[in-house]
Design an enzyme around this catalytic site. Structure first.
Site, PDB file in Angstrom:
ATOM      1  N   ASP A  17      -1.689  21.757 -31.032  1.00 13.45           N
ATOM      2  CA  ASP A  17      -1.854  20.406 -30.510  1.00 13.45           C
ATOM      3  C   ASP A  17      -0.783  20.230 -29.439  1.00 13.45           C
ATOM      4  O   ASP A  17       0.409  20.227 -29.738  1.00 13.45           O
ATOM      5  CB  ASP A  17      -1.672  19.386 -31.638  1.00 13.45           C
ATOM      6  CG  ASP A  17      -1.881  17.958 -31.151  1.00 13.45           C
ATOM      7  OD1 ASP A  17      -2.032  17.752 -29.928  1.00 13.45           O
ATOM      8  OD2 ASP A  17      -1.878  17.047 -31.995  1.00 13.45           O
TER       9      ASP A  17
ATOM     10  N   LYS B 101       0.281  11.245 -22.279  1.00 17.09           N
ATOM     11  CA  LYS B 101       1.710  11.027 -22.080  1.00 17.09           C
ATOM     12  C   LYS B 101       2.222  11.647 -20.786  1.00 17.09           C
ATOM     13  O   LYS B 101       2.883  10.979 -20.002  1.00 17.09           O
ATOM     14  CB  LYS B 101       2.506  11.584 -23.271  1.00 17.09           C
ATOM     15  CG  LYS B 101       2.668  10.631 -24.409  1.00 17.09           C
ATOM     16  CD  LYS B 101       1.409  10.323 -25.186  1.00 17.09           C
ATOM     17  CE  LYS B 101       0.954  11.452 -26.058  1.00 17.09           C
ATOM     18  NZ  LYS B 101      -0.189  11.102 -26.929  1.00 17.09           N
TER      19      LYS B 101
ATOM     20  N   TRP C  82       1.629  14.048 -37.270  1.00 19.11           N
ATOM     21  CA  TRP C  82       1.002  12.851 -36.712  1.00 19.11           C
ATOM     22  C   TRP C  82      -0.055  12.340 -37.709  1.00 19.11           C
ATOM     23  O   TRP C  82      -0.864  13.134 -38.205  1.00 19.11           O
ATOM     24  CB  TRP C  82       0.357  13.217 -35.370  1.00 19.11           C
ATOM     25  CG  TRP C  82      -0.353  12.093 -34.683  1.00 19.11           C
ATOM     26  CD1 TRP C  82       0.127  10.835 -34.460  1.00 19.11           C
ATOM     27  CD2 TRP C  82      -1.674  12.137 -34.123  1.00 19.11           C
ATOM     28  NE1 TRP C  82      -0.813  10.099 -33.782  1.00 19.11           N
ATOM     29  CE2 TRP C  82      -1.930  10.865 -33.567  1.00 19.11           C
ATOM     30  CE3 TRP C  82      -2.655  13.118 -34.027  1.00 19.11           C
ATOM     31  CZ2 TRP C  82      -3.132  10.553 -32.931  1.00 19.11           C
ATOM     32  CZ3 TRP C  82      -3.851  12.818 -33.393  1.00 19.11           C
ATOM     33  CH2 TRP C  82      -4.079  11.548 -32.843  1.00 19.11           C
TER      34      TRP C  82
HETATM   35  N1  PLA Z   1      -1.461  14.669 -31.071  1.00 19.83           N
HETATM   36  C1  PLA Z   1      -0.245  14.163 -31.300  1.00 19.83           C
HETATM   37  C2  PLA Z   1       0.791  15.022 -31.918  1.00 19.83           C
HETATM   38  C3  PLA Z   1       0.037  12.842 -30.918  1.00 19.83           C
HETATM   39  O1  PLA Z   1       1.251  12.354 -31.153  1.00 19.83           O
HETATM   40  C4  PLA Z   1      -0.961  12.058 -30.326  1.00 19.83           C
HETATM   41  C5  PLA Z   1      -0.704  10.630 -29.938  1.00 19.83           C
HETATM   42  C6  PLA Z   1      -2.214  12.644 -30.108  1.00 19.83           C
HETATM   43  C7  PLA Z   1      -2.426  13.955 -30.490  1.00 19.83           C
HETATM   44  C8  PLA Z   1      -3.370  11.926 -29.491  1.00 19.83           C
HETATM   45  O2  PLA Z   1      -3.169  11.399 -28.297  1.00 19.83           O
HETATM   46  P1  PLA Z   1      -4.356  11.002 -27.328  1.00 19.83           P
HETATM   47  O3  PLA Z   1      -5.639  11.062 -28.107  1.00 19.83           O
HETATM   48  O4  PLA Z   1      -4.039   9.629 -26.908  1.00 19.83           O
HETATM   49  O5  PLA Z   1      -4.303  12.005 -26.250  1.00 19.83           O
HETATM   50  N2  PLA Z   1       0.244   9.929 -30.703  1.00 19.83           N
HETATM   51  C9  PLA Z   1       0.687   8.578 -30.324  1.00 19.83           C
HETATM   52  C10 PLA Z   1      -0.450   7.592 -30.203  1.00 19.83           C
HETATM   53  C11 PLA Z   1       1.392   8.609 -29.012  1.00 19.83           C
HETATM   54  C12 PLA Z   1      -1.406   7.519 -31.357  1.00 19.83           C
HETATM   55  O6  PLA Z   1      -1.002   7.505 -32.518  1.00 19.83           O
HETATM   56  O7  PLA Z   1      -2.602   7.458 -31.050  1.00 19.83           O
HETATM   57  C13 PLA Z   1       1.687   8.139 -31.404  1.00 19.83           C
HETATM   58  O8  PLA Z   1       2.268   7.055 -31.267  1.00 19.83           O
HETATM   59  O9  PLA Z   1       1.930   8.912 -32.356  1.00 19.83           O
END
Ligand code: PLA
Length: 440
Positions: free
Chosen positions: A250, A286, A169
């Site tokens: 995570d 989510k 991510w």
């Molecule tokens: N960890 C991972 C692996 C994630 O994909 C995301 C969110 C988070 C943490 C953090 O989410 P939160 O802080 O909202 O609880 N990833 C998303 C959104 C869904 C983003 O980038 O913020 C994504 O589209 O990858």
């Protein structure tokens, strides 16, 4: 914090804000505030975020056929955001309860929420919970939980290097770097097989320095949708423990990978069962659809109950100057659902329905590409799990799909399957077909 830590943070910050700080590195303009020029004249425009910026671009597009498959946000078959029925019910209960007030929460958040969150990820009968080895603090969703954990590690842990998977991510590297840790990567994804580079994982973790922190996606790896099998997890666990590495999970998608909360927590539970220490960042964005409520938790599993309480006392010192204490509403929704047997049961059904819809979308997209005889092997679409498919499309092909078909996705070729519906699958399949047959 000693001066070298401060220096490291400042230099990291200036790299992060690349180009926005003047030559002396102070970032402060000399112009008087009364002058005609802004004191911020030298501020350089920053690029949009690679994920959230996709939504910004999507919102600007007037096309009626536009489709946002960028951010991982669940949509219904009608393409609408979904507020879970159990969330609506919990909110009604909260609103009707006149005894509820809007006082500050403690620094560590809502006590019930913390207990229930630890149970959710570790299992109700977890010996670590029963032995009071776990400290859990409510944080600002997954991101905030990761950041608080990282800040704690930068202050209190002797090994400052964290290994994150390649790819991962996009925010991980920034969160850990800005907290003052040194980020390195371990091999994870094999673009040839579009699967796990298991050998690479073991080799890279095997050569990491003793004590290094390792970031692991508990399930539904983002962006690849590729998770280790249970046997592979077991080997990874053994490697991590034998090298005294510190696992940092995570868990942003519990329930989204398989549709089962317990199944998706298996990796974490394996590590906790061996008695070793570990960190877990949980998000309810989510799995409860509470994206904007910013509700999550950081749990630290310690060797002894005494260490756990001391760790918690230090977490408070991390949190207090950051945001003082967390918001009350989202955590109240979560704890209302988790402690009520009926609501909990209903939640698991709604969660399963979301996970199943995503799996159906995988099947439909795969079938649609097969029907079009789109060149290439697309079986990874049905093999990968969780919210995303890592398509293998390159940046040029992604740009083509956006300009010609108004389909928005991240430039690494990741698409959010949760943003698709039966109605939009044909459009996406047409776009993929056109992009792979016209753009190399
Ligand atoms: N960890 C991972 C692996 C994630 O994909 C995301 C969110 C988070 C943490 C953090 O989410 P939160 O802080 O909202 O609880 N990833 C998303 C959104 C869904 C983003 O980038 O913020 C994504 O589209 O990858």
């Amino acid at each position: 914090m000693n001066s070298s830590t401060v220096d490291r943070r400042l230099s990291t910050l200036s790299r992060h804000l690349a180009g926005t700080i003047d030559k002396e590195g102070s970032g402060i303009s000399c112009s008087p505030t009364s002058g005609a020029d802004s004191v911020f004249t030298n501020v350089v425009r920053a690029p949009e975020d690679p994920i959230l910026g996709v939504t910004v671009a999507y919102n600007k597009d007037p096309s009626p056929v536009k489709l946002n498959l960028g951010v991982g946000a669940y949509r219904t078959e009608e393409g609408k955001p979904l507020v879970l029925n159990v969330v609506r019910q919990a909110e009604k209960l909260l609103v009707n309860d006149r005894s509820r007030v809007k006082e500050y929460l403690p620094i560590v958040g809502l006590a019930d929420f913390n207990k229930l969150s630890a149970k959710l990820i570790l299992g109700a009968d977890s010996p670590a919970i029963l032995g009071n080895l776990v400290t859990t603090v409510q944080c600002l969703s997954g991101t905030g939980s990761l950041r608080v954990g990282a800040e704690f590690l930068a202050r209190h842990y002797y090994q400052r290097t964290i290994y994150i998977p390649n790819p991962t991510w996009g925010n991980h590297g920034k969160i850990f770097t800005l907290a003052g840790l040194t980020v390195k990567t371990y091999r994870y994804y094999d673009p040839v097989t579009r699967g796990l580079n298991f050998q690479g994982v073991l080799e890279d973790l095997g050569s990491a320095p003793s004590g290094a922190i390792v970031l692991l996606h508990a399930c539904a790896h983002n962006p690849t949708g590729v998770d280790p099998t249970r046997e592979q997890w077991e080997q990874i666990r053994r490697m991590i423990r034998s090298k005294s590495l510190l696992p940092f999970f995570d868990s942003a998608y519990q329930g989204f990978a398989s549709g089962s909360l317990d199944e998706d927590a298996q990796s974490v539970r394996m590590f906790v069962a061996d008695g070793g220490e570990c960190f877990i960042a949980q998000s309810y964005a989510k799995n409860m659809g509470l994206y904007g409520e910013r509700v999550g938790a950081l749990s630290i599993v310690c060797r002894t109950a005494d260490v756990a309480t001391r760790v918690e006392s230090q977490l408070k010192l991390v949190i207090r100057p950051m945001y003082s204490n967390p918001p009350i509403h989202g955590a109240s929704i979560v704890s209302t659902i988790l402690k009520d047997r009926n609501l909990y049961q209903e939640w698991t059904l709604e969660l399963k329905a979301m996970a199943d819809r995503i799996i159906t979308m995988r099947k439909q997209l795969f079938d649609a590409l097969r029907a079009r005889e789109t060149p290439g092997d697309w079986s990874h679409i049905i093999k990968q799990i969780g919210m995303f498919t890592f398509t293998g499309l390159n940046t040029k092909q992604v740009t083509f799909m956006t300009t010609e078909y108004h389909i928005y996705m991240t430039s690494d070729g990741r698409i959010s399957m949760a943003g698709l519906s039966s109605r939009t699958v044909p459009h996406l399949a047409d776009a993929i077909h056109a992009s792979v047959t016209t753009v190399v």
